[in-house]
Write a protein that holds these residues in place. Sequence first.
Motif, mmCIF file in Angstrom:
data_model
loop_
_atom_site.group_PDB
_atom_site.id
_atom_site.type_symbol
_atom_site.label_atom_id
_atom_site.label_comp_id
_atom_site.label_asym_id
_atom_site.label_seq_id
_atom_site.Cartn_x
_atom_site.Cartn_y
_atom_site.Cartn_z
ATOM 1 N N ILE A 165 0.796 -1.052 -0.160
ATOM 2 C CA ILE A 165 0.042 -0.120 -0.069
ATOM 3 C C ILE A 165 0.881 1.358 0.074
ATOM 4 N N ARG A 166 1.999 1.267 0.846
ATOM 5 C CA ARG A 166 2.735 2.539 0.926
ATOM 6 C C ARG A 166 3.695 2.649 -0.333
ATOM 7 N N LYS A 167 3.766 1.459 -0.920
ATOM 8 C CA LYS A 167 4.568 1.662 -2.221
ATOM 9 C C LYS A 167 3.704 2.157 -3.337
ATOM 10 N N ALA A 168 2.475 1.847 -3.612
ATOM 11 C CA ALA A 168 1.534 2.213 -4.462
ATOM 12 C C ALA A 168 1.228 3.637 -4.064
ATOM 13 N N TYR A 169 1.106 4.237 -2.883
ATOM 14 C CA TYR A 169 0.527 5.421 -2.610
ATOM 15 C C TYR A 169 1.865 6.441 -3.097
ATOM 16 N N ALA A 170 3.111 6.108 -3.001
ATOM 17 C CA ALA A 170 4.315 6.688 -3.290
ATOM 18 C C ALA A 170 4.374 6.891 -4.795
ATOM 19 N N GLN A 171 4.125 5.965 -5.427
ATOM 20 C CA GLN A 171 3.917 5.765 -7.116
ATOM 21 C C GLN A 171 2.771 6.796 -7.639
ATOM 22 N N LEU A 172 1.853 6.874 -6.583
ATOM 23 C CA LEU A 172 0.490 7.741 -6.969
ATOM 24 C C LEU A 172 0.543 9.198 -6.784
ATOM 25 N N ALA A 173 1.155 9.400 -5.632
ATOM 26 C CA ALA A 173 1.235 10.882 -5.109
ATOM 27 C C ALA A 173 1.972 11.588 -5.848
ATOM 28 N N ASP A 174 1.592 12.707 -6.367
ATOM 29 C CA ASP A 174 2.405 13.721 -7.244
ATOM 30 C C ASP A 174 3.197 14.820 -6.500
ATOM 31 N N LYS A 175 2.661 14.856 -4.953
ATOM 32 C CA LYS A 175 3.613 15.675 -4.085
ATOM 33 C C LYS A 175 3.404 14.975 -2.609
ATOM 34 N N PRO A 176 4.346 15.862 -1.872
ATOM 35 C CA PRO A 176 4.053 15.373 -0.396
ATOM 36 C C PRO A 176 2.665 15.841 0.013
ATOM 37 N N TYR A 177 2.253 14.790 0.941
ATOM 38 C CA TYR A 177 1.043 14.852 1.783
ATOM 39 C C TYR A 177 -0.197 15.133 0.537
ATOM 40 N N ALA A 178 -0.177 14.376 -0.635
ATOM 41 C CA ALA A 178 -1.237 14.378 -1.511
ATOM 42 C C ALA A 178 -2.330 13.352 -1.204
ATOM 43 N N TRP A 179 -3.648 13.570 -1.533
ATOM 44 C CA TRP A 179 -4.634 12.660 -1.537
ATOM 45 C C TRP A 179 -4.578 11.682 -2.605
ATOM 46 N N VAL A 180 -4.545 10.537 -2.499
ATOM 47 C CA VAL A 180 -4.841 9.656 -3.437
ATOM 48 C C VAL A 180 -6.088 8.656 -3.245
ATOM 49 N N SER A 181 -6.800 8.593 -4.614
ATOM 50 C CA SER A 181 -7.928 7.816 -4.211
ATOM 51 C C SER A 181 -7.865 6.182 -4.295
ATOM 52 N N LEU A 182 -8.734 5.608 -3.424
ATOM 53 C CA LEU A 182 -8.542 4.002 -3.358
ATOM 54 C C LEU A 182 -8.799 3.494 -4.925
ATOM 55 N N THR A 183 -9.378 4.214 -5.641
ATOM 56 C CA THR A 183 -9.809 3.784 -6.919
ATOM 57 C C THR A 183 -8.629 3.670 -7.785
ATOM 58 N N GLN A 184 -7.470 4.560 -7.471
ATOM 59 C CA GLN A 184 -6.365 4.425 -8.254
ATOM 60 C C GLN A 184 -5.432 3.604 -7.611
ATOM 61 N N LEU A 185 -5.445 3.326 -6.172
ATOM 62 C CA LEU A 185 -4.480 2.424 -5.467
ATOM 63 C C LEU A 185 -4.734 0.986 -5.542
ATOM 64 N N ARG A 186 -5.851 0.738 -5.553
ATOM 65 C CA ARG A 186 -6.314 -0.885 -5.451
ATOM 66 C C ARG A 186 -5.680 -1.557 -6.638
ATOM 67 N N PRO A 187 -5.782 -1.032 -7.872
ATOM 68 C CA PRO A 187 -5.131 -1.811 -8.970
ATOM 69 C C PRO A 187 -4.015 -2.127 -8.869
ATOM 70 N N ARG A 188 -3.113 -1.429 -8.126
ATOM 71 C CA ARG A 188 -1.718 -1.578 -8.180
ATOM 72 C C ARG A 188 -1.156 -2.529 -6.796
ATOM 73 N N LEU A 189 -2.193 -3.081 -6.303
ATOM 74 C CA LEU A 189 -1.879 -4.071 -5.338
ATOM 75 C C LEU A 189 -2.028 -5.587 -5.821
ATOM 76 N N GLY A 190 -2.193 -5.600 -6.992
ATOM 77 C CA GLY A 190 -2.004 -7.026 -7.859
ATOM 78 C C GLY A 190 -3.410 -7.791 -7.455
ATOM 79 N N ASP A 191 -2.956 -8.880 -7.000
ATOM 80 C CA ASP A 191 -4.101 -10.003 -6.634
ATOM 81 C C ASP A 191 -4.198 -10.081 -5.152
ATOM 82 N N THR A 192 -3.802 -9.058 -4.212
ATOM 83 C CA THR A 192 -4.033 -9.124 -2.905
ATOM 84 C C THR A 192 -5.259 -9.645 -2.508
#
Length: 244
Positions: A165-192
């Motif tokens: 989750i932390r790695k996926a967030y780091a890939q998606l956040a475009d700046k420090p303290y950015a809000w990232v939607s779970l819609t974008q984050l979940r696909p980056r977690l593979g088949d977890t």
Amino acid sequence: MPDKPLSFSATCALLILMAEDREVSNPELKEKYGVTVTGKERTTLNDGGFVTSRRTGRSFSHVLTDKGWHHASELVRDGISAPGTGVAAATVKALVGNLQRHIDRSETSLAEIFGREEDLGPGVNEASTAETPAEPIAQQSIAKPPIAPPPIERVPASEDIETLIRKAYAQLADKPYAWVSLTQLRPRLGDTPRDEVDATLRQMIGLPDVRLVPESNQKMLTDEDRGAAVVIGDQAKHLILIGA
């Protein structure tokens, strides 16, 4: 370059948002406290990375960042040095400056003191969990194979998911303290497995550097956004922020 010290009014705005522990709009602040976070105070808090603000309709909504929580912790530990006069200012300084006594005595944190019950993860309701062993979150931890391992054996797996989750967030956040939607984050977690991801998010919300909030403008939500949300308590959370 060190941050410029906050004015007393900006400090008070930060403390109000800390006490609310959620994204709150200016109209709500006006109705509840008779103040808004606007003008110089909002600019100072936004530019300093203490508060994230976004326009919702004709107004702004605000939420404290991880840096804002950290600064609030410093104010509790060291006291408010920003100049403020009058009985109200003295009261704020006294309450904030002496809150550390309770934190030291109870070995707790600001996030636990001001956190909303539904946002603090499974550890908050340990007493009620003991009375009702079939709590849904606990079931998620042990319900998979027919012969499930003891919950303690699943901790490493949970930690692995947190890392994902932390790695996926780091890939998606475009700046420090950015809000990232779970819609974008979940696909980056593979088949977890979804239930394990949700259980880990519920645990992470209790960490000082993690925030999970609902989308304030519900009209903007798509069916995909609603499906990606994690339900904590009785509230769907759509956005995640992880401090640097």
